[in-house]
Design a protein around this motif. Sequence first.
Motif, PDB file in Angstrom:
ATOM      1  N   ARG A 177       0.800  -1.212   0.000  1.00 50.09           N
ATOM      2  CA  ARG A 177       0.000   0.000   0.000  1.00 50.09           C
ATOM      3  C   ARG A 177       0.850   1.287   0.000  1.00 50.09           C
ATOM      4  O   ARG A 177       0.517   2.244   0.687  1.00 50.09           O
ATOM      5  CB  ARG A 177      -0.953  -0.001   1.197  1.00 50.09           C
ATOM      6  N   SER A 266     -16.520  -1.082  -9.790  1.00 51.15           N
ATOM      7  CA  SER A 266     -17.257  -1.426  -8.566  1.00 51.15           C
ATOM      8  C   SER A 266     -17.583  -2.915  -8.559  1.00 51.15           C
ATOM      9  O   SER A 266     -17.439  -3.594  -7.547  1.00 51.15           O
ATOM     10  CB  SER A 266     -18.563  -0.626  -8.470  1.00 51.15           C
ATOM     11  N   LYS A 269     -14.310  -4.917  -8.016  1.00 43.17           N
ATOM     12  CA  LYS A 269     -13.794  -4.799  -6.652  1.00 43.17           C
ATOM     13  C   LYS A 269     -14.667  -5.571  -5.673  1.00 43.17           C
ATOM     14  O   LYS A 269     -14.240  -5.883  -4.561  1.00 43.17           O
ATOM     15  CB  LYS A 269     -13.702  -3.324  -6.246  1.00 43.17           C
ATOM     16  N   THR A 270     -15.925  -5.813  -6.051  1.00 38.95           N
ATOM     17  CA  THR A 270     -16.816  -6.622  -5.220  1.00 38.95           C
ATOM     18  C   THR A 270     -16.533  -8.104  -5.441  1.00 38.95           C
ATOM     19  O   THR A 270     -16.529  -8.893  -4.499  1.00 38.95           O
ATOM     20  CB  THR A 270     -18.285  -6.329  -5.587  1.00 38.95           C
ATOM     21  N   GLU A 273     -12.614 -10.545  -3.973  1.00 44.24           N
ATOM     22  CA  GLU A 273     -12.410 -10.334  -2.546  1.00 44.24           C
ATOM     23  C   GLU A 273     -10.919 -10.488  -2.272  1.00 44.24           C
ATOM     24  O   GLU A 273     -10.298 -11.450  -2.720  1.00 44.24           O
ATOM     25  CB  GLU A 273     -13.210 -11.392  -1.786  1.00 44.24           C
ATOM     26  N   LEU A 274     -10.342  -9.551  -1.549  1.00 45.48           N
ATOM     27  CA  LEU A 274      -8.906  -9.614  -1.267  1.00 45.48           C
ATOM     28  C   LEU A 274      -8.701  -9.264   0.202  1.00 45.48           C
ATOM     29  O   LEU A 274      -9.032  -8.162   0.626  1.00 45.48           O
ATOM     30  CB  LEU A 274      -8.168  -8.615  -2.168  1.00 45.48           C
ATOM     31  N   VAL A 275      -8.205 -10.214   0.972  1.00 44.70           N
ATOM     32  CA  VAL A 275      -7.919  -9.949   2.381  1.00 44.70           C
ATOM     33  C   VAL A 275      -6.419 -10.056   2.580  1.00 44.70           C
ATOM     34  O   VAL A 275      -5.828 -11.105   2.340  1.00 44.70           O
ATOM     35  CB  VAL A 275      -8.657 -10.938   3.300  1.00 44.70           C
ATOM     36  N   LYS A 278      -0.721  -8.084   7.338  1.00 38.36           N
ATOM     37  CA  LYS A 278       0.710  -8.099   7.614  1.00 38.36           C
ATOM     38  C   LYS A 278       1.033  -9.300   8.489  1.00 38.36           C
ATOM     39  O   LYS A 278       0.198  -9.745   9.287  1.00 38.36           O
ATOM     40  CB  LYS A 278       1.118  -6.815   8.345  1.00 38.36           C
ATOM     41  N   PHE A 356      -3.634  -0.399  -3.130  1.00 41.06           N
ATOM     42  CA  PHE A 356      -4.392   0.386  -2.182  1.00 41.06           C
ATOM     43  C   PHE A 356      -5.864   0.009  -2.245  1.00 41.06           C
ATOM     44  O   PHE A 356      -6.551  -0.007  -1.247  1.00 41.06           O
ATOM     45  CB  PHE A 356      -4.206   1.860  -2.522  1.00 41.06           C
TER      46      PHE A 356
ATOM     47  N   ARG B  67     -16.961 -16.485   9.156  1.00 44.84           N
ATOM     48  CA  ARG B  67     -17.326 -15.417   8.218  1.00 44.84           C
ATOM     49  C   ARG B  67     -18.165 -14.369   8.970  1.00 44.84           C
ATOM     50  O   ARG B  67     -17.945 -14.140  10.136  1.00 44.84           O
ATOM     51  CB  ARG B  67     -18.141 -16.000   7.021  1.00 44.84           C
ATOM     52  N   PRO B  94     -14.361  -8.026   6.225  1.00 46.01           N
ATOM     53  CA  PRO B  94     -13.631  -7.775   4.977  1.00 46.01           C
ATOM     54  C   PRO B  94     -14.366  -8.312   3.761  1.00 46.01           C
ATOM     55  O   PRO B  94     -13.883  -9.182   3.062  1.00 46.01           O
ATOM     56  CB  PRO B  94     -12.316  -8.519   5.189  1.00 46.01           C
ATOM     57  N   VAL B  96     -17.426  -6.937   0.673  1.00 47.45           N
ATOM     58  CA  VAL B  96     -18.250  -5.837   0.181  1.00 47.45           C
ATOM     59  C   VAL B  96     -19.691  -6.330   0.093  1.00 47.45           C
ATOM     60  O   VAL B  96     -19.970  -7.314  -0.582  1.00 47.45           O
ATOM     61  CB  VAL B  96     -17.763  -5.380  -1.203  1.00 47.45           C
ATOM     62  N   ARG B 136     -21.986 -10.417   1.840  1.00 43.51           N
ATOM     63  CA  ARG B 136     -21.607 -11.562   1.029  1.00 43.51           C
ATOM     64  C   ARG B 136     -21.986 -12.860   1.762  1.00 43.51           C
ATOM     65  O   ARG B 136     -22.413 -13.825   1.153  1.00 43.51           O
ATOM     66  CB  ARG B 136     -20.106 -11.533   0.748  1.00 43.51           C
ATOM     67  N   LEU B 167     -18.714   2.135  -4.744  1.00 44.12           N
ATOM     68  CA  LEU B 167     -18.254   1.565  -3.483  1.00 44.12           C
ATOM     69  C   LEU B 167     -18.089   2.705  -2.495  1.00 44.12           C
ATOM     70  O   LEU B 167     -17.296   3.614  -2.731  1.00 44.12           O
ATOM     71  CB  LEU B 167     -16.909   0.858  -3.664  1.00 44.12           C
ATOM     72  N   TYR B 176     -13.378  -1.376  10.301  1.00 46.63           N
ATOM     73  CA  TYR B 176     -12.053  -1.381   9.697  1.00 46.63           C
ATOM     74  C   TYR B 176     -12.196  -1.452   8.182  1.00 46.63           C
ATOM     75  O   TYR B 176     -12.533  -2.502   7.638  1.00 46.63           O
ATOM     76  CB  TYR B 176     -11.233  -2.564  10.223  1.00 46.63           C
ATOM     77  N   ARG B 177     -11.988  -0.333   7.518  1.00 50.51           N
ATOM     78  CA  ARG B 177     -11.948  -0.261   6.067  1.00 50.51           C
ATOM     79  C   ARG B 177     -13.139  -0.970   5.404  1.00 50.51           C
ATOM     80  O   ARG B 177     -12.974  -1.671   4.416  1.00 50.51           O
ATOM     81  CB  ARG B 177     -10.636  -0.865   5.553  1.00 50.51           C
ATOM     82  N   ARG B 179     -16.503  -1.268   3.230  1.00 49.35           N
ATOM     83  CA  ARG B 179     -17.197  -0.586   2.144  1.00 49.35           C
ATOM     84  C   ARG B 179     -18.382  -1.427   1.706  1.00 49.35           C
ATOM     85  O   ARG B 179     -18.390  -2.644   1.837  1.00 49.35           O
ATOM     86  CB  ARG B 179     -16.271  -0.402   0.955  1.00 49.35           C
ATOM     87  N   ARG B 181     -21.324  -1.800  -1.621  1.00 50.97           N
ATOM     88  CA  ARG B 181     -21.608  -1.442  -3.000  1.00 50.97           C
ATOM     89  C   ARG B 181     -22.975  -0.786  -3.035  1.00 50.97           C
ATOM     90  O   ARG B 181     -23.995  -1.426  -2.811  1.00 50.97           O
ATOM     91  CB  ARG B 181     -21.598  -2.723  -3.835  1.00 50.97           C
ATOM     92  N   ASP B 277      -2.793  -0.858  12.359  1.00 48.66           N
ATOM     93  CA  ASP B 277      -2.537  -2.301  12.319  1.00 48.66           C
ATOM     94  C   ASP B 277      -3.614  -3.041  13.089  1.00 48.66           C
ATOM     95  O   ASP B 277      -4.030  -2.608  14.163  1.00 48.66           O
ATOM     96  CB  ASP B 277      -1.164  -2.619  12.932  1.00 48.66           C
ATOM     97  N   LYS B 278      -4.038  -4.165  12.526  1.00 49.61           N
ATOM     98  CA  LYS B 278      -4.938  -5.048  13.262  1.00 49.61           C
ATOM     99  C   LYS B 278      -4.184  -5.640  14.447  1.00 49.61           C
ATOM    100  O   LYS B 278      -2.965  -5.838  14.384  1.00 49.61           O
ATOM    101  CB  LYS B 278      -5.424  -6.182  12.363  1.00 49.61           C
ATOM    102  N   PHE B 356     -10.725   4.153   4.588  1.00 48.96           N
ATOM    103  CA  PHE B 356     -10.053   3.473   3.503  1.00 48.96           C
ATOM    104  C   PHE B 356      -8.843   4.297   3.069  1.00 48.96           C
ATOM    105  O   PHE B 356      -7.822   3.758   2.685  1.00 48.96           O
ATOM    106  CB  PHE B 356     -11.041   3.297   2.359  1.00 48.96           C
TER     107      PHE B 356
END
Lengths: 465, 465
Positions: A177, A266, A269-270, A273-275, A278, A356, B67, B94, B96, B136, B167, B176-177, B179, B181, B277-278, B356
């Motif tokens: 990011r 949109s 990005k839906t 899914e990206l998790v 770190k 990002f 989930r 995490p 959408v 989801r 989004l 936490y971040r 979003r 749709r 950070d988580k 975000f």
Amino acid sequence: MTDAARNALVRSLLTEENPFNSTGDVIDWIANRNREVGVSVEEIPFAAMKGWHFDGETGNLVHDSGRFFSIIGLDVRASTYTQLHWQQPVINQPEVGYLGIVAKIFDGVMYFLLQAKIEPGNVNCVQLSPTLQATRSNYTCVHKGRIPAYLDYFRKHSPHEVLLDQLQSEQGARFYRKRNRNIILLPDAKVTATEDFRWLTLGQIHTLLRRDNMVNMDTRTVLSGLRFPADESGLPPLSDWGRELFASEASMDGESTVDGVLYWLSELKTVYELVVDKLPLRDVDGWMVTEREIVRPDRRFFRVLGVDVTIENREVANWCQPLVQPMQHGISVLFAQRRRGVMHFLLQAKVECGNFDVVELAPTIQCQTGNWRLAPPGLAPAFLPEFDAGRIPGRMVVDAMQSEEGGRFYREQNRNVVFLLDDGVELDVPKNFKWLTLGQIKEFLRFNNYLNIQVRSLVAALEYR
Amino acid sequence: MTDAARNALVRSLLTEENPFNSTGDVIDWIANRNREVGVSVEEIPFAAMKGWHFDGETGNLVHDSGRFFSIIGLDVRASTYTQLHWQQPVINQPEVGYLGIVAKIFDGVMYFLLQAKIEPGNVNCVQLSPTLQATRSNYTCVHKGRIPAYLDYFRKHSPHEVLLDQLQSEQGARFYRKRNRNIILLPDAKVTATEDFRWLTLGQIHTLLRRDNMVNMDTRTVLSGLRFPADESGLPPLSDWGRELFASEASMDGESTVDGVLYWLSELKTVYELVVDKLPLRDVDGWMVTEREIVRPDRRFFRVLGVDVTIENREVANWCQPLVQPMQHGISVLFAQRRRGVMHFLLQAKVECGNFDVVELAPTIQCQTGNWRLAPPGLAPAFLPEFDAGRIPGRMVVDAMQSEEGGRFYREQNRNVVFLLDDGVELDVPKNFKWLTLGQIKEFLRFNNYLNIQVRSLVAALEYR
């Protein structure tokens, strides 16, 4: 931007005439600088890297100050219909740096102040970089170094001096990011070019972009955001290609509308899914930390190494740092085609773990050249086998090797190609690809986080003459 | 959007006439639904929450399926000139979700299909929600529940049926971040309103927004993205305020240009360094997990509780879940003022830990009402003491209590105010505030992640009649 500035910008785009330095002078200057400076970049064991250590708790490779950048682990879960899960090392640098260029107008033409800058990872040591290229650690002097030249222009500018000010992403497969502030200023105050700096027109920079590894990635990303007015009146005669570019830049409606592209993003990005989490570097699966490198047992993708850098110039500088080295060169290809009478460019929506925002718009083809040939049949990147075999009718309008940023990447070069398809050739385009006009591309650049650094590098190389 | 759709949308904006249900019918319908359904929401110990447990390793409060959503910890370092560092619990989800509204045109007027939906956290159980409100986990049936009504319209739509697809962020101090749709469709296919659904005009929705807690947050955020054409010809007579709104919506250049706002945001996103950070919930400093709540010893900000929900309707549903309860009501105020002949709105660039993108544009005032009075003199939120004391000359054009989403928040209400300053009153505006036209606000909405949910809620409440 005032009308005077706009006119000076277009004149700069279309001319190589420069009373301060001809393009040949600049080429000689860079060659001389490369000869003059003694740069030694020696690969050393991590244990010998002064100022760096592996953190006792996490195993992350960190700077003793706790700032600068670090190498950490990343856990990535990506899913669409199939579930993908992998872990990898990544560069972590949670601060926004400056990539800044100072411009001035002399005699009705805009000039950009570029720097001959040594970076340890460069194949050829010295390349043309922005006026200012500074991390927050640099400009707040964590390294106790000197204050970067021209910093004050950027820290104390007035709004009316801004030609462009965007936050843009770095390489999403290597950085977590990471973003930099891409900024171009036209200061009211007088600006003097000091020894390592030269004034260049955009036309000159485009000529230099035809050569391999002359203009660094940071210069390319900053310049990619400039928009050029469509008004052709008063312009010198243009090539057909140049006229097509101006017309495409003026067109905000192409095969898709801007809203159509936004809605498509949109959706993607839906779906993707990206998790991303770190992870301590010591917990990263599939990678090992040896005395001299962080690497996969199968040696694919990239490795992290430690270097000891000595630069003998007017004064001697010496430091150690990690660098990331790709296992092969890469290739970025942007397809162009006249569609509905307007030049379009074929972008793909690409998921990269450090992005990002999940998906960014990338070149038509973007990959490491070695990896794809290992892919099972049918799983090679779209268009690459046909392009590689020369089976797509068209011609190269840009084709040069370009370096990634030599402050983080070790001898990484990517072949940058813009390929103009013949009229009427109809490609079978997967649903994560879309044809955009140059006007639409610049609109997405304007709102940040939409176009990745590889496609910005290609946009910067488009010559309008 | 076709011209016919655009005209139907503006007619919908300007009329409360509805042959299917009058506004009074809708109010009675919601009141009846509130009477008919038996909703029991009982606060229970976490140990008694069926389907939920504290993870053995992290102490996070998670669903047994892995989930849905979870309560995790967050470590936040924010710096400008002062260094701030805190830890807090946060909702982690995490994925959408869909917030979708189906629209249809009947007799030249656009209608929106809203649902009378029960949510356990609502002060009054039933509110008007979008046609589809699904995570989801919902729509892939992790809960093994029924497939949500109207889902197929959203999963299988054609591009030409899309009126809006964005989004947009949820509450950055609590999520936490996260979003969702935000999508509005105008499907070609016939749509039948089933028992819990009604067709409403935008004019009716605006009237209902004058009442407390009738239209839920999800409906408000989806509708906030609609853009209304500026052409006044053929419109019924408007109020002065309505005419000002249409003119402001048509204006992309106000006190600042769109580029000017983008450059200002680039600057602020660079200055406000934010490292988030988580963290395992069990490691969160300053918060404690008791048998019944996750809370600070000083009971400030918010707490997390567990509830057992039973809904007796046509069938009986029962489940357990965590909810987040604020310690006070909040207030969101958006200042409006005619400046240079065009209506402007005063937005602040606000840092919230779950954002975000570091900074989002927020209402002029946004805070919990109790907390600010504890602030040392001079550190109260900008404009709040003067507004609270009635010392700013102007009048309320919107003023109602509105609920946060009742699926996550327990009885959370915020006073939503749009306050029209008298002409010529000059406020002393801090540098993280800017006056924007409605056209500019909608442009930033279009590119996502620029306006926070609190300001979108206020934009949705603007009546154009």
